[in-house]
Write an enzyme that holds these catalytic residues in place. Structure first.
Site, PDB file in Angstrom:
ATOM      1  N   MET A   1      -8.838   8.579   9.221  1.00 42.26           N
ATOM      2  CA  MET A   1      -9.400   9.040   7.940  1.00 42.26           C
ATOM      3  C   MET A   1     -10.435  10.149   8.139  1.00 42.26           C
ATOM      4  O   MET A   1     -11.419  10.208   7.405  1.00 42.26           O
ATOM      5  CB  MET A   1     -10.068   7.855   7.204  1.00 42.26           C
ATOM      6  CG  MET A   1      -9.100   6.743   6.887  1.00 42.26           C
ATOM      7  SD  MET A   1      -9.919   5.256   6.298  1.00 42.26           S
ATOM      8  CE  MET A   1     -10.551   4.548   7.807  1.00 42.26           C
TER       9      MET A   1
ATOM     10  N   ASP B   1       0.828  -1.200   0.000  1.00 42.90           N
ATOM     11  CA  ASP B   1       0.000   0.000   0.000  1.00 42.90           C
ATOM     12  C   ASP B   1       0.862   1.249   0.000  1.00 42.90           C
ATOM     13  O   ASP B   1       2.076   1.190   0.188  1.00 42.90           O
ATOM     14  CB  ASP B   1      -0.858   0.038   1.264  1.00 42.90           C
ATOM     15  CG  ASP B   1      -2.068  -0.863   1.130  1.00 42.90           C
ATOM     16  OD1 ASP B   1      -2.379  -1.267   0.000  1.00 42.90           O
ATOM     17  OD2 ASP B   1      -2.682  -1.170   2.166  1.00 42.90           O
TER      18      ASP B   1
ATOM     19  N   LYS C   1      -3.145   3.891  -3.565  1.00 44.31           N
ATOM     20  CA  LYS C   1      -3.722   5.005  -4.296  1.00 44.31           C
ATOM     21  C   LYS C   1      -2.604   5.684  -5.076  1.00 44.31           C
ATOM     22  O   LYS C   1      -1.596   6.081  -4.504  1.00 44.31           O
ATOM     23  CB  LYS C   1      -4.318   5.993  -3.284  1.00 44.31           C
ATOM     24  CG  LYS C   1      -5.451   6.809  -3.850  1.00 44.31           C
ATOM     25  CD  LYS C   1      -5.953   7.822  -2.857  1.00 44.31           C
ATOM     26  CE  LYS C   1      -7.093   7.299  -2.023  1.00 44.31           C
ATOM     27  NZ  LYS C   1      -7.573   8.280  -1.029  1.00 44.31           N
TER      28      LYS C   1
END
Ligand code: SAH
Length: 486
Positions: A170, A33, A55
């Protein structure tokens, strides 16, 4: 055939577990990740397949289904697959979903917990998530709810009534909502809040506020992900227990240009003071062939650097001699590091000038009667000392045991050095070879820190004025000067 769901910790490489490091070193394939420590993969095998499934830039996340599929496909080939995730794989890491997929496919797996951001970033900000008489429970909460769902999945009244610390992951964009919902649920607007960005990493930044002010404070400070937001009275302890961000060089990026072999102790000291260190070794030394001269005729042996000591003893060994060959000689060392290197060979230097430069030794020897001096040094060493001694009528023999040459620097390292706040120079050769590596001129952005006058002179030859010059002219002096420069 085993798949490993491995937590890589919150960012500081030191917080990667031994088990994680072991599996990274064994893996055939690593699916990783974005939020893993910068150098977590440096221990991977050269032939390991490294697949990024996070991402891309600010773009789209690789869809979970695609990651699941990759995981199954690689594991099915019988290779060792490590699925490496930031923090802990089972805390907001979708590790549970991946484990279910593996179980369904009949692929054995192992889970390696990691240190999760909720306790790591907070601890590095000086906030204990539980504290006797202050908070006897802690809850990890996602601040990122599915935006497609109009209904909130979180039970806000229950969270507002929670008897302890709340840690939101988050949640940067949801800060206004978090504070509004908790206040509506009955939490005092004065409840302390801490946001820790980039926790455990060199750029860690903590913002302290209250439930009432937090959204505004975060906007003012431009708070960005990754960050955890902690709500609860323990947040107030950061004022007393802050330690990482209180370090004198916290958030300062410093490039070290000295030879790789000598860079580590300096880099370690800088890191311990909070600096982010860019190791950009611009030089290295190469031993030269030399004959051991007849030592007995000299009444002083001068050694000018730790490397000179190292090479002198290598030469003695090659010549079938040992430390006794120096017995009975008066020995001078330039710099405390050189004196230390001699001591490691059982020799205590007779003269160590207060100023760690050739000029300092010239002064220190003023009243010492001398007729023949042997100077052990680098091929390109300065002639200040030999010239001064010869001017006094001394016979000087120069024993050049090594030369300093360029160490090639890759473009990434050069760019990192050019982006630093400071570049440190510990010799004239570091100036010359860094400039050469950078295409002729020293990088314009960073401030330049010089260890002493000879290095400063080299900087001026390259058209630059040092922003600081160390006093004393030693690596420790240089570090102190950086701390004082703030
Ligand atoms: N599995 C991870 C969490 C992944 S979700 C863990 O256990 O830590 C991603 C969120 O984790 C980020 O949005 C942020 O809230 C938090 N996070 C991850 N790394 C962080 C860090 N270094 N500092 C602060 N928060 C971090």
């Amino acid at each position: 055939m085993t798949a490993y769901l491995v937590g890589a910790g919150p960012g500081d490489r030191g917080l990667l577990t031994l088990r994680a490091a072991e599996l990274i070193a064994q893996a055939d394939v690593i699916l990783y990740d974005r939020l893993i420590p910068a150098d977590a993969l440096s221990g991977a095998r050269d032939d390991a397949e490294l697949v990024f499934v996070g991402k891309q830039g600010g773009g789209e996340q690789v869809p979970q289904e695609a990651t699941n599929e990759l995981l199954l496909r690689h594991a099915a080939t019988g290779r060792t697959v490590v699925r490496l995730k930031g923090g802990d794989p089972f805390v907001f890491g979708r590790g549970g979903e991946e484990a279910l997929v593996l179980r369904e496919a009949g692929i054995p797996f192992e889970v390696v917990p990691g240190i999760t951001a909720g306790i790591a970033a907070t601890a590095y900000a000086g906030i204990p998530v539980t504290q006797r008489n202050v908070a006897s429970a802690v809850a990890f909460v996602t601040g990122h709810e599915n935006p497609d769902k109009p209904e909130t999945q979180l039970d806000w009244p229950a969270l507002a009534a929670f008897p302890g610390t709340l840690v939101f992951y988050m949640g940067v964009r949801a800060l206004p909502r978090i504070s509004a919902q908790l206040t509506a649920g009955g939490l005092s607007p004065q409840t302390p809040v801490a946001i820790v960005e980039r926790g455990t990493m060199p750029g860690q930044r903590t913002t302290l506020a209250t439930l009432e002010t937090v959204a505004e404070r975060a906007a003012e400070r431009g708070v960005k992900a990754p960050a955890v937001t902690l709500v609860g009275d323990v947040a107030g302890l950061a004022e007393q227990l802050e330690w990482l961000e209180a370090r004198p060089l916290h958030g300062v990026r410093i490039a070290v240009t000295r030879a790789r072999a000598q860079a580590s102790p300096m880099a370690a000291r800088l890191r311990a003071l909070g600096a982010e260190v860019v190791e950009a070794p611009a030089i290295r030394t190469r031993a030269l062939d030399a004959e051991l001269p007849f030592l007995a005729g000299h009444d002083l042996i001068v050694v000018s650097s730790p490397n000179g000591v190292h090479e002198l003893f290598a030469l003695l060994e090659r010549s079938g001699r040992d430390a006794r060959a120096l017995g009975g000689h008066r020995i001078a060392a330039i710099g405390p590091g050189t004196a230390r290197a001699l001591r490691e060979h059982g020799i205590v230097a007779d003269v160590v000038p207060a100023r760690a430069v050739a000029e300092g030794l010239v002064e220190a020897l003023e009243d010492v009667p001398l007729s023949r001096v042997l100077v052990v040094r680098a091929l390109e060493g300065r002639d200040v000392l030999p010239d001064a001694l010869r001017a006094r009528g001394c016979e000087v023999t120069i024993l050049a045991l090594y030369e300093t040459i360029a160490e090639p620097l890759d473009p990434d390292t050069l760019a990192a050095a050019a982006g630093a706040d400071w570049i440190t120079f510990t010799s004239a050769s570091t100036v010359r070879f860094l400039a050469e590596a950078a295409g002729g001129a020293l990088p314009a952005g960073p401030r330049l820190a010089s260890i002493g006058p000879a290095t400063s002179a080299a900087l001026r030859e390259h058209g630059r004025e040092p922003d600081l010059e160390a006093e004393p002219h030693t690596p420790d002096g240089l570090i102190d000067a950086l701390v004082n420069a703030g």
